[in-house]
Design an enzyme around this catalytic site. Structure first.
Site, short mmCIF file in Angstrom:
data_model
loop_
_atom_site.label_atom_id
_atom_site.label_comp_id
_atom_site.label_asym_id
_atom_site.label_seq_id
_atom_site.Cartn_x
_atom_site.Cartn_y
_atom_site.Cartn_z
N ASP A 158 0.84 -1.20 0.00
CA ASP A 158 0.00 0.00 0.00
C ASP A 158 0.88 1.26 0.00
O ASP A 158 2.12 1.14 0.08
CB ASP A 158 -0.90 -0.06 1.25
CG ASP A 158 -2.26 0.57 1.00
OD1 ASP A 158 -2.37 1.38 0.07
OD2 ASP A 158 -3.22 0.25 1.74
N ASP A 219 -10.78 2.79 -3.18
CA ASP A 219 -11.21 1.56 -2.49
C ASP A 219 -12.68 1.27 -2.78
O ASP A 219 -13.52 2.17 -2.75
CB ASP A 219 -11.10 1.75 -0.97
CG ASP A 219 -9.67 1.80 -0.51
OD1 ASP A 219 -8.75 1.75 -1.34
OD2 ASP A 219 -9.48 1.90 0.72
C1 GLA Z 1 -6.01 1.38 1.78
C2 GLA Z 1 -6.16 0.32 0.68
C3 GLA Z 1 -7.21 -0.69 1.07
C4 GLA Z 1 -6.84 -1.33 2.39
C5 GLA Z 1 -6.65 -0.27 3.45
C6 GLA Z 1 -6.09 -0.84 4.73
O1 GLA Z 1 -7.15 2.17 1.90
O2 GLA Z 1 -6.47 0.91 -0.55
O3 GLA Z 1 -7.34 -1.67 0.06
O4 GLA Z 1 -5.68 -2.09 2.22
O5 GLA Z 1 -5.75 0.75 3.02
O6 GLA Z 1 -5.91 0.11 5.72
#
Ligand code: GLA
Length: 436
Positions: A158, A219
């Site tokens: 990430d 997301d």
């Molecule tokens: C980000 C990512 C998600 C998830 C969260 C975890 O938002 O895009 O897919 O992994 O972090 O905190």
């Protein structure tokens, strides 16, 4: 050189443009914790749903015992909030000892014993998005080594708590570090999602060389609005994204939320159909212990999976946006086959969309149509006008095979009741001359 040698040689030339670890020749399939289970670390009050060893072994059991694994769903991926708040005395990441008493190594063994694979999550920055220890530049090599020792199979990296400069150094460096461990570890990069997902800020040819897949955009959440927002972004930018994808290098529009709370049956089929057209990873984020049978049968649809997993690995495109709010999507597949999706963005009633295969750019001939969600088949000539009835926020999805010989097909058809039923359903008021 024998012709098969030539074919092989040219194939090898083509494949070397993607990350050279030989992994993920088709989009990965499996399960990912985040959307459904988030950062629930309250194992005291919610032991069944908290991020813990038990959650992942439970999901592994379901994948192995409920027919998922055989269909290709083999990844069990840990997301954020798995680690301890502190690194160990040697500066290595460590799993939270209470929630993961056997550590990550025991989990990877559990997966491998069952023919599954384990995914881990890290962050190219000082902290993960959930506030757990990240992987700053000076920890890249030690973290890659730790993941390899734990025998994990994929790393999702990430990009919270870092900036463009750090990311531009860190993502390629982690790719090298993973390769240097000698263990084949697939690499999922969230880098483009943190840089707006589009050129010139995002360099997709570089990403293809260093990552197996990448998150491009926001997301996913458990709602139809979220699915639509993602779908629109991916297809509005399809020319850039299609060029980036191929075997070993995939765009990732995020998890399948089918089986949760936000999607109707029609919307669940739509997500499955569009993710298959996009050659997207099929990572479910749901509760496989309690999933209902209709969601399960959508996710286990063999033809949708076959389309998603097509070995050519060409990402499909939106070919029509009609004023009626019907959209048509198309994906070329191996052996002169293809997939079509008729998608309704309407919210009134089933819409009778009239078109023909020639209007959808198919060349002259007869085609065998397999309806992915009803299982019915029929033969259709390119010039014949037909009607598909598409439910609000739903899809009709077809697998289309290469032109077939007319006589044999006509004979087959006349002896097959199911085809006639199909004919009635689709062509009630359409031009009567449908079959050869
Ligand atoms: C980000 C990512 C998600 C998830 C969260 C975890 O938002 O895009 O897919 O992994 O972090 O905190």
């Amino acid at each position: 050189m024998h012709w098969t040698g030539l074919v092989l040689a040219s194939w090898l030339l083509v494949v070397t443009v993607s990350l050279d670890n030989g992994l993920m020749r088709t989009p990965p399939m499996g399960w990912l914790a985040w959307e459904r289970f988030r950062c629930n670390v309250d194992c005291e009050h919610d032991p069944k749903n908290c991020i813990s060893e038990k959650l992942f072994t439970d999901m592994a059991d379901r994948l192995a015992e409920d027919g998922w694994r055989e269909l290709g769903y083999v990844y069990v991926n840990i997301d954020d909030c798995w680690s301890s708040m502190q690194r160990d005395q040697q500066g290595r990441l460590q799993a939270d000892p209470k929630r993961f008493p056997g550590g990550i190594r025991r989990l990877s063994r559990y997966m491998h014993d069952r023919g599954l694979k384990l995914g881990i999550y890290g962050d190219m920055g000082t902290h993960t998005c959930g506030g757990y220890p990240g992987t700053p530049l000076d920890k890249i090599e030690v973290d890659a080594q730790t993941f390899a020792e734990w025998e994990v199979d994929i790393l999702k990296l990430d990009g919270c708590y870092s900036n463009a400069t750090v990311q531009a150094q860190g993502y390629p460096r982690m790719s090298k570090a993973l390769n240097a461990t000698g263990r084949p570890i697939a690499y999922s990069c969230s880098w483009p999602a943190y840089q707006g997902g589009l050129p010139p800020k995002v360099d997709y040819s570089l990403l293809a060389k260093i990552c197996n897949l990448w998150r491009n955009y926001d997301d996913i959440q458990d709602s139809w609005t979220s699915v639509l927002n993602i779908v629109d972004w991916f297809f509005d930018n399809q020319d850039v994204l299609i060029a980036a994808a191929g075997p070993g290098r995939w765009n990732d529009p995020d998890m399948l939320i089918i089986g949760n709370f936000g999607l109707s049956l029609e919307q669940s089929r739509s997500q499955m159909a569009l993710w298959s057209i996009m050659a997207a990873p099929l990572y479910m984020s749901n509760d496989l212990r309690t999933i209902g049978s209709s969601a399960r049968s959508i996710l286990q649809n063999k033809m949708a999976i076959k389309i998603n997993q097509d070995p050519l690995g060409l990402q499909g495109r939106r070919i029509l946006k009609e004023k009626s709010n019907i959209q048509v999507f198309w994906r070329p597949l191996c052996n002169d086959t293809s997939a079509l999706v008729f998608f309704s963005r309407r919210d009134d009633m089933p819409y009778r969309y009239q078109t023909s295969l020639s209007k959808l750019n198919y060349t002259t001939g007869s085609y065998k149509i397999y309806d992915v969600f009803s299982g019915k088949t029929m033969i259709l000539k390119d010039s014949i006008s037909f009607v598909v009835s598409v439910n609000p926020s739903g899809v009709v999805m077809w697998y289309v095979s290469a032109p077939a010989k007319s006589r044999t097909l006509a004979r087959k058809f006349s002896s097959n009741d199911r085809l006639e039923g199909f004919f009635r359903g689709y062509f009630a008021n359409a031009v009567p001359q449908v079959f050869l």
